[in-house]
Write a protein that holds these residues in place. Structure first.
Motif, PDB file in Angstrom:
ATOM      1  N   MET A   1       0.846  -1.173   0.000  1.00 16.93           N
ATOM      2  CA  MET A   1       0.000   0.000   0.000  1.00 16.93           C
ATOM      3  C   MET A   1       0.896   1.243   0.000  1.00 16.93           C
ATOM      4  O   MET A   1       1.902   1.285   0.700  1.00 16.93           O
ATOM      5  CB  MET A   1      -0.896  -0.019   1.240  1.00 16.93           C
ATOM      6  CG  MET A   1      -1.851   1.127   1.298  1.00 16.93           C
ATOM      7  SD  MET A   1      -2.782   1.320   2.837  1.00 16.93           S
ATOM      8  CE  MET A   1      -3.288  -0.312   3.216  1.00 16.93           C
ATOM      9  N   ARG A   6      -1.642   5.102   3.394  1.00 17.65           N
ATOM     10  CA  ARG A   6      -1.435   4.800   4.817  1.00 17.65           C
ATOM     11  C   ARG A   6      -1.655   6.054   5.676  1.00 17.65           C
ATOM     12  O   ARG A   6      -2.333   6.016   6.695  1.00 17.65           O
ATOM     13  CB  ARG A   6      -0.041   4.233   5.060  1.00 17.65           C
ATOM     14  CG  ARG A   6       0.133   2.841   4.525  1.00 17.65           C
ATOM     15  CD  ARG A   6       1.539   2.302   4.864  1.00 17.65           C
ATOM     16  NE  ARG A   6       1.666   0.956   4.371  1.00 17.65           N
ATOM     17  CZ  ARG A   6       1.167  -0.123   4.983  1.00 17.65           C
ATOM     18  NH1 ARG A   6       0.543  -0.002   6.125  1.00 17.65           N
ATOM     19  NH2 ARG A   6       1.311  -1.315   4.457  1.00 17.65           N
ATOM     20  N   ASP A  44      -6.481  -0.086  -4.584  1.00 21.56           N
ATOM     21  CA  ASP A  44      -5.375  -0.406  -3.676  1.00 21.56           C
ATOM     22  C   ASP A  44      -5.925  -0.640  -2.270  1.00 21.56           C
ATOM     23  O   ASP A  44      -5.587  -1.629  -1.615  1.00 21.56           O
ATOM     24  CB  ASP A  44      -4.357   0.734  -3.690  1.00 21.56           C
ATOM     25  CG  ASP A  44      -3.035   0.392  -3.035  1.00 21.56           C
ATOM     26  OD1 ASP A  44      -2.734  -0.809  -2.859  1.00 21.56           O
ATOM     27  OD2 ASP A  44      -2.286   1.338  -2.714  1.00 21.56           O
ATOM     28  N   THR A  47      -8.172  -3.865  -2.236  1.00 22.46           N
ATOM     29  CA  THR A  47      -7.344  -5.073  -2.273  1.00 22.46           C
ATOM     30  C   THR A  47      -6.752  -5.353  -0.900  1.00 22.46           C
ATOM     31  O   THR A  47      -6.785  -6.485  -0.405  1.00 22.46           O
ATOM     32  CB  THR A  47      -6.227  -4.931  -3.328  1.00 22.46           C
ATOM     33  OG1 THR A  47      -6.841  -4.742  -4.609  1.00 22.46           O
ATOM     34  CG2 THR A  47      -5.336  -6.151  -3.364  1.00 22.46           C
ATOM     35  N   TRP A  48      -6.207  -4.332  -0.257  1.00 26.13           N
ATOM     36  CA  TRP A  48      -5.626  -4.494   1.081  1.00 26.13           C
ATOM     37  C   TRP A  48      -6.698  -4.960   2.062  1.00 26.13           C
ATOM     38  O   TRP A  48      -6.477  -5.878   2.844  1.00 26.13           O
ATOM     39  CB  TRP A  48      -5.021  -3.152   1.530  1.00 26.13           C
ATOM     40  CG  TRP A  48      -4.396  -3.195   2.891  1.00 26.13           C
ATOM     41  CD1 TRP A  48      -3.125  -3.565   3.198  1.00 26.13           C
ATOM     42  CD2 TRP A  48      -5.019  -2.851   4.133  1.00 26.13           C
ATOM     43  NE1 TRP A  48      -2.920  -3.472   4.557  1.00 26.13           N
ATOM     44  CE2 TRP A  48      -4.071  -3.034   5.153  1.00 26.13           C
ATOM     45  CE3 TRP A  48      -6.286  -2.403   4.486  1.00 26.13           C
ATOM     46  CZ2 TRP A  48      -4.335  -2.785   6.497  1.00 26.13           C
ATOM     47  CZ3 TRP A  48      -6.563  -2.153   5.824  1.00 26.13           C
ATOM     48  CH2 TRP A  48      -5.599  -2.348   6.812  1.00 26.13           C
ATOM     49  N   TRP A  49      -7.866  -4.332   2.007  1.00 28.68           N
ATOM     50  CA  TRP A  49      -8.950  -4.594   2.951  1.00 28.68           C
ATOM     51  C   TRP A  49      -9.560  -5.975   2.736  1.00 28.68           C
ATOM     52  O   TRP A  49      -9.733  -6.744   3.688  1.00 28.68           O
ATOM     53  CB  TRP A  49     -10.010  -3.515   2.765  1.00 28.68           C
ATOM     54  CG  TRP A  49     -11.059  -3.406   3.835  1.00 28.68           C
ATOM     55  CD1 TRP A  49     -12.132  -4.225   4.019  1.00 28.68           C
ATOM     56  CD2 TRP A  49     -11.141  -2.409   4.846  1.00 28.68           C
ATOM     57  NE1 TRP A  49     -12.896  -3.784   5.075  1.00 28.68           N
ATOM     58  CE2 TRP A  49     -12.302  -2.669   5.602  1.00 28.68           C
ATOM     59  CE3 TRP A  49     -10.356  -1.312   5.185  1.00 28.68           C
ATOM     60  CZ2 TRP A  49     -12.692  -1.880   6.672  1.00 28.68           C
ATOM     61  CZ3 TRP A  49     -10.746  -0.525   6.241  1.00 28.68           C
ATOM     62  CH2 TRP A  49     -11.896  -0.806   6.984  1.00 28.68           C
ATOM     63  N   GLU A  51      -8.898  -8.569  -0.089  1.00 29.28           N
ATOM     64  CA  GLU A  51      -8.091  -9.722  -0.508  1.00 29.28           C
ATOM     65  C   GLU A  51      -6.965 -10.045   0.465  1.00 29.28           C
ATOM     66  O   GLU A  51      -6.762 -11.192   0.821  1.00 29.28           O
ATOM     67  CB  GLU A  51      -7.507  -9.482  -1.901  1.00 29.28           C
ATOM     68  CG  GLU A  51      -8.538  -9.536  -3.003  1.00 29.28           C
ATOM     69  CD  GLU A  51      -7.915  -9.368  -4.373  1.00 29.28           C
ATOM     70  OE1 GLU A  51      -6.675  -9.263  -4.492  1.00 29.28           O
ATOM     71  OE2 GLU A  51      -8.687  -9.344  -5.349  1.00 29.28           O
ATOM     72  N   THR A  52      -6.238  -9.034   0.891  1.00 25.54           N
ATOM     73  CA  THR A  52      -5.078  -9.274   1.748  1.00 25.54           C
ATOM     74  C   THR A  52      -5.477  -9.692   3.155  1.00 25.54           C
ATOM     75  O   THR A  52      -4.910 -10.634   3.715  1.00 25.54           O
ATOM     76  CB  THR A  52      -4.181  -8.018   1.815  1.00 25.54           C
ATOM     77  OG1 THR A  52      -3.811  -7.652   0.484  1.00 25.54           O
ATOM     78  CG2 THR A  52      -2.935  -8.276   2.641  1.00 25.54           C
ATOM     79  N   HIS A  53      -6.478  -9.000   3.720  1.00 27.35           N
ATOM     80  CA  HIS A  53      -6.817  -9.243   5.123  1.00 27.35           C
ATOM     81  C   HIS A  53      -8.190  -9.873   5.347  1.00 27.35           C
ATOM     82  O   HIS A  53      -8.497 -10.257   6.479  1.00 27.35           O
ATOM     83  CB  HIS A  53      -6.703  -7.950   5.930  1.00 27.35           C
ATOM     84  CG  HIS A  53      -5.302  -7.434   5.986  1.00 27.35           C
ATOM     85  ND1 HIS A  53      -4.305  -8.065   6.700  1.00 27.35           N
ATOM     86  CD2 HIS A  53      -4.709  -6.389   5.378  1.00 27.35           C
ATOM     87  CE1 HIS A  53      -3.169  -7.416   6.544  1.00 27.35           C
ATOM     88  NE2 HIS A  53      -3.390  -6.391   5.742  1.00 27.35           N
ATOM     89  N   GLY A  54      -9.018  -9.971   4.325  1.00 31.89           N
ATOM     90  CA  GLY A  54     -10.331 -10.595   4.467  1.00 31.89           C
ATOM     91  C   GLY A  54     -11.209  -9.940   5.516  1.00 31.89           C
ATOM     92  O   GLY A  54     -11.951 -10.615   6.226  1.00 31.89           O
ATOM     93  N   LYS A  72       0.974  -3.743   8.329  1.00 27.25           N
ATOM     94  CA  LYS A  72       0.285  -4.933   7.786  1.00 27.25           C
ATOM     95  C   LYS A  72      -0.393  -4.600   6.492  1.00 27.25           C
ATOM     96  O   LYS A  72      -0.622  -3.528   6.109  1.00 27.25           O
ATOM     97  CB  LYS A  72      -0.715  -5.474   8.793  1.00 27.25           C
ATOM     98  CG  LYS A  72      -0.010  -6.016  10.016  1.00 27.25           C
ATOM     99  CD  LYS A  72      -0.984  -6.646  10.949  1.00 27.25           C
ATOM    100  CE  LYS A  72      -0.222  -7.216  12.127  1.00 27.25           C
ATOM    101  NZ  LYS A  72      -1.044  -7.817  13.097  1.00 27.25           N
TER     102      LYS A  72
END
Length: 72
Positions: A1, A6, A44, A47-49, A51-54, A72
């Motif tokens: 990210m 951030r 972005d 995806t972080w929210w 896919e990356t962290h579910g 993270k």
């Protein structure tokens, strides 16, 4: 990210927590204007929210802020 995202997430979470208390929840849409003026940055964050962290749609702002601060 990206660092700019951030920084924005921390800024928005800080403001929401200050206004509504530590129990306030946010979704990744909270970090963007009502119009989609930066679709790449929105994806972005999504995806972080998602896919990356579910994460669920709404998550406590204190949790999101800490995750971002922890890298993270």
């Amino acid at each position: 990210m990206r660092q700019s995202l951030r920084d924005k997430i921390i800024q928005v979470c800080d403001a929401k927590i200050a206004a509504k208390g530590e129990g306030v929840s946010v979704s990744f849409y909270a970090f963007f204007a009502n119009r989609n003026d930066d679709p790449v940055l929105l994806m972005d964050a999504a995806t972080w929210w998602i896919e990356t962290h579910g994460l669920d749609h709404f998550v406590k702002a204190v949790t999101i802020r800490q995750m971002v601060r922890d890298g993270k």
